[in-house]
Design a protein around this motif. Sequence first.
Motif, PDB file in Angstrom:
ATOM      1  N   GLU A 129       0.831  -1.194   0.000  1.00  0.00           N
ATOM      2  CA  GLU A 129       0.000   0.000   0.000  1.00  0.00           C
ATOM      3  C   GLU A 129       0.868   1.247   0.000  1.00  0.00           C
ATOM      4  O   GLU A 129       2.048   1.203   0.358  1.00  0.00           O
ATOM      5  N   GLN A 130       0.250   2.349  -0.395  1.00  0.00           N
ATOM      6  CA  GLN A 130       0.908   3.646  -0.343  1.00  0.00           C
ATOM      7  C   GLN A 130      -0.065   4.642   0.262  1.00  0.00           C
ATOM      8  O   GLN A 130      -1.098   4.962  -0.327  1.00  0.00           O
ATOM      9  N   ALA A 131       0.266   5.103   1.465  1.00  0.00           N
ATOM     10  CA  ALA A 131      -0.581   6.055   2.200  1.00  0.00           C
ATOM     11  C   ALA A 131      -2.009   5.539   2.342  1.00  0.00           C
ATOM     12  O   ALA A 131      -2.981   6.280   2.216  1.00  0.00           O
ATOM     13  N   GLY A 132      -2.134   4.238   2.609  1.00  0.00           N
ATOM     14  CA  GLY A 132      -3.438   3.652   2.834  1.00  0.00           C
ATOM     15  C   GLY A 132      -4.166   3.176   1.601  1.00  0.00           C
ATOM     16  O   GLY A 132      -5.257   2.583   1.716  1.00  0.00           O
ATOM     17  N   HIS A 133      -3.620   3.396   0.407  1.00  0.00           N
ATOM     18  CA  HIS A 133      -4.267   2.986  -0.844  1.00  0.00           C
ATOM     19  C   HIS A 133      -3.503   1.802  -1.442  1.00  0.00           C
ATOM     20  O   HIS A 133      -2.267   1.826  -1.514  1.00  0.00           O
ATOM     21  N   PRO A 134      -4.225   0.769  -1.892  1.00  0.00           N
ATOM     22  CA  PRO A 134      -3.547  -0.398  -2.473  1.00  0.00           C
ATOM     23  C   PRO A 134      -2.755  -0.024  -3.719  1.00  0.00           C
ATOM     24  O   PRO A 134      -3.175   0.815  -4.525  1.00  0.00           O
ATOM     25  N   SER A 135      -1.569  -0.618  -3.862  1.00  0.00           N
ATOM     26  CA  SER A 135      -0.743  -0.366  -5.041  1.00  0.00           C
ATOM     27  C   SER A 135      -1.271  -1.178  -6.219  1.00  0.00           C
ATOM     28  O   SER A 135      -1.949  -2.184  -6.053  1.00  0.00           O
ATOM     29  N   GLN A 136      -0.934  -0.698  -7.430  1.00  0.00           N
ATOM     30  CA  GLN A 136      -1.449  -1.323  -8.647  1.00  0.00           C
ATOM     31  C   GLN A 136      -0.353  -1.898  -9.542  1.00  0.00           C
ATOM     32  O   GLN A 136      -0.643  -2.537 -10.538  1.00  0.00           O
ATOM     33  N   HIS A 137       0.890  -1.634  -9.204  1.00  0.00           N
ATOM     34  CA  HIS A 137       1.968  -2.080 -10.085  1.00  0.00           C
ATOM     35  C   HIS A 137       2.149  -3.589  -9.980  1.00  0.00           C
ATOM     36  O   HIS A 137       1.843  -4.213  -8.965  1.00  0.00           O
TER      37      HIS A 137
END
Length: 466
Positions: A129-137
Motif C-alpha cells: 500500500e501507499q498512504a493507505g491505498h492499495p498499489s497497482q503495479h
Amino acid sequence: MNPAERSAAAPRRREEREGYAEREGYAEREGYAEYEEYAGSARSRADADHPLTGPHRDTFGTLARTGAALLAVVALAVTLWSGIDERGTALAFGILVTVGELTRWSGTEDRESAPLGAAGALSYALLGEQAGHPSQHGALQVVAVVSAAALLGCVPHVARGGGPTVDHLTRRVLTVAFAVVCFQPLYNRGRLMGWAGPSYALLLVALLVLTALCDAVLAAAMAHARTRWPFGPLLRDELRATLGIGSAVCATGAVMSLAVAVVGLWALPVFSLPLLLTQLSFRRYAAVRVTYRQTIASLARATEIAGYTPAGHARRVAALSRAVGRELGLSEPDLTVLEYAALMHDIGQLSLVDPVPAGATSALSAEEQRRIALLGGAVVRQTGVDAEVAVVVERQADPYREQPVNARIVRTVNAYEELAREAGPGGPLTALEKLRLATAHDHQPEVVESLARVLLRGSLTLPQAG
C-alpha cells in the motif's frame, strides 16, 4: 669438464642467468600467475582441454547473467508497452535505487557494496500500500524499474572501471525478481487481505530473510563457478557477511515498505538517512583496513629493500598462500591472517649478519629456520599486528603436525617459491615433486595437493601490493 666444454657451456649459462633475471622482472610486473606460466608451469597444448588443467567454463555464471539480462529486457519491454502504473511511486523508488548504486563502493570484503540500492529495490518489491491505498503495479514493472535504475546508477562505475558491475547487476535483478514474485502475486490476488499489524510485518521480514539467503546462495554459486573454490566455505562467508550490513538492508527494506504504506513516499528519505550513515561508517572502516594492509605490505618489503629476499617474493607467497587457503576452505578472517603472515614470513631474516643466498631459508638447518621464525614473530609482535599473525610467523618452521593450518600453508608455499626459482625453467614441476617427497615430515600432503590444484587451474590473481 675440459676447456672446450666450458667454452660451449658458457653462453648457455649466461642465457640462463639472463632468463632468470628476466623472469624475476616479469614476475614483479605482471604477478605470480603470469610468472608461473612464463617460467614453465603453463600447461602444454595437449592438456589445454583437460577438465582439470584446461581453462574452465563459467557455465553457471553465464546462465545467471543471461537469465538476468533476458528478464530485465522482457520486463522493460512489457512495462513500456503497457505503460507505467503509479508513475510517481515508480520514479521515487527508481531515484532511490539510482542514488544507492551511485554511492556504491568496491574493493572491500563486504558482500553488499550498495546497501541503499538493495534496500530501496527490496522495499519496492514488497510494497503493498501507499498512504493507505492499495498499489497497482505488477511484478514486471518492479523488475523493470529496478533494472533501469541500477543500470543508470552503475554507469559512472563502468566509466571508472571499478568493481564487478555485471555480476552485481545480475544479483540485483535476480534477487529482486525472487522477492517480487513471492509477494506481488499474492497481494494483487487479495491473498494478504487478512494479514495486518504484526503478522504482516513478520511476513515481510520472513520474505526478506528468504531473499537474503537466496542472494547468498547465488553469490556463492557464481563465485564457485568463476573460481572453482569450494562452495561450502564461500557460502559460509556469504552468510556471515549477511549478518552484518545485510541485516541492516533487510530491516531498512521492511521498514520502508511499512512506512510508505502509512505515510506515503515521504518515508523514503527519512528512512534512507540511517542506512546512508551506516554505509559511511562501513566505508571508513574499509578504508582503515586497506591502510592497515598497505602498512603490513610496506613492512614486508623491508627484507627486499635490504637485499635479503628477491623482489616480489613476499607478495607472491602471500597471493599463492591465500589461494591455497581458499582451496582448503578457510574462512575470510583466517585468510586475512594467512595473507598478513605470508607477507611478513621472512621478516626474521633482518636479524642475520650475512643474508641467505636468494633468501632461501628452506635450505637452512631446522634449528636455524626455527630461530629466524622466532625472531620474525618477535618483530611482528612489536609492530602491533594481530597476535595470530605473529603465531603463524613463529611456527612456520615447526614440524607440520605441530603447526596450525595457516603456518603449514605459509611453509609449503614459501618452499615451493624458493624451489621453483632455483630450478629455473621447468622448476614448478620439479618443486612440486620435491614437496611431495617431503610430506613425511616437512609438509602436509593436503596442503601440497591443494597447491598443485591451484597451480594447475591457473586461477590465481595477485592482489594489489601496498
